[in-house]
Design an enzyme around this catalytic site. Sequence first.
Site, PDB file in Angstrom:
ATOM      1  N   SER A  38      39.292  33.152  30.239  1.00 13.50           N
ATOM      2  CA  SER A  38      39.251  34.047  31.381  1.00 13.50           C
ATOM      3  C   SER A  38      40.266  35.145  31.187  1.00 13.50           C
ATOM      4  O   SER A  38      41.269  34.989  30.523  1.00 13.50           O
ATOM      5  CB  SER A  38      39.526  33.281  32.659  1.00 13.50           C
ATOM      6  OG  SER A  38      40.829  33.419  33.060  1.00 13.50           O
ATOM      7  N   SER A  39      39.960  36.323  31.752  1.00 12.63           N
ATOM      8  CA  SER A  39      40.779  37.480  31.440  1.00 12.63           C
ATOM      9  C   SER A  39      42.164  37.420  32.032  1.00 12.63           C
ATOM     10  O   SER A  39      43.064  38.066  31.554  1.00 12.63           O
ATOM     11  CB  SER A  39      40.031  38.705  31.919  1.00 12.63           C
ATOM     12  OG  SER A  39      40.615  39.379  32.884  1.00 12.63           O
ATOM     13  N   CYS A  40      42.367  36.621  33.058  1.00 11.04           N
ATOM     14  CA  CYS A  40      43.709  36.594  33.651  1.00 11.04           C
ATOM     15  C   CYS A  40      44.212  35.176  33.850  1.00 11.04           C
ATOM     16  O   CYS A  40      45.092  34.929  34.653  1.00 11.04           O
ATOM     17  CB  CYS A  40      43.726  37.327  34.987  1.00 11.04           C
ATOM     18  SG  CYS A  40      42.725  36.546  36.237  1.00 11.04           S
ATOM     19  N   GLY A  41      43.638  34.204  33.132  1.00 12.24           N
ATOM     20  CA  GLY A  41      44.094  32.839  33.305  1.00 12.24           C
ATOM     21  C   GLY A  41      43.622  32.283  34.637  1.00 12.24           C
ATOM     22  O   GLY A  41      42.769  32.845  35.301  1.00 12.24           O
ATOM     23  N   CYS A  73      44.302  32.390  37.898  1.00 12.94           N
ATOM     24  CA  CYS A  73      45.162  33.301  38.642  1.00 12.94           C
ATOM     25  C   CYS A  73      45.868  32.612  39.804  1.00 12.94           C
ATOM     26  O   CYS A  73      45.277  31.827  40.522  1.00 12.94           O
ATOM     27  CB  CYS A  73      44.350  34.484  39.155  1.00 12.94           C
ATOM     28  SG  CYS A  73      43.739  35.520  37.822  1.00 12.94           S
TER      29      CYS A  73
END
Length: 284
Positions: A113-116, A118
Amino acid sequence: MGRVTERRRVIRIRDGAVSTRPDTLVAEEPLEIRLGGKPLAITMRTPGDDFALAAGFLVSEGVLASADELANIVYCAGATEDGSNTYNVVDVRLADGVPVPDITLERNVYTTSSCGLCGKASLDAVRTTARWPLDTSPDTPVRIELATLAALPDRLRAAQRVFERTGGLHAAALFTADGELLDVREDVGRHNAVDKVVGRALQQGRLPLSSCVLMVSGRASFELAQKAVMAGIPVLAAVSAPSSLAVDLAAETGLTLVGFLRGTSMNVYAGEHRLALGAAAASG
């Protein structure tokens, strides 16, 4: 291996005049990263420095921290049904004794995922897995002059060779605290560009990068702040805005985070103790 750029036919319209011409575009292809033969992640990237990209990705995930923990990285032959090599699948082998993480569905969600994951879970994960805690003391040995920071975007842009031909690439560069360019990589993905820079540093035995500045050409997302912290980089500077979670992570870990770095203007979101503010701070 794939080319960094490709040519495509375009219809060009200028002031009502229509013509056809070839255009140079940045190449984008998938890269599958395997760990010990098991699929770990897939990223869309610009071909080139694939081994460094894979190594840097594993640094940001807390799997690798030094060159001696890495046995080798190879392209997987026979990656297609007809047995040909696409050069789009790499397999990373860890050195003997280095623990292989459990590759579960939960881990794959986190890594791709692009931001972990979140939120609080993301911040806790980075803080607990970082190998090199950042120096948060007021007398830190890393001190950056504002004039040095202000010069970095132009130095980064001057080093972006492929961007000049395509206009479609992000870049990440490592500088010394005095503004000396150490390395620069370009990629269609900003996170890939950072992984390539960090991975090359790991391959060269230079981690942690505790006296370096990471300069990125776009915004400073959580994932880029995460990658900086995991590589031991104390300063992250971006020409555009940070995300709120990136600021939270910087504040919790002691990362110096600078955004909107354009000319002599910049916003400092965290870690101002590493900047030689002097009279600028006194004048408010």
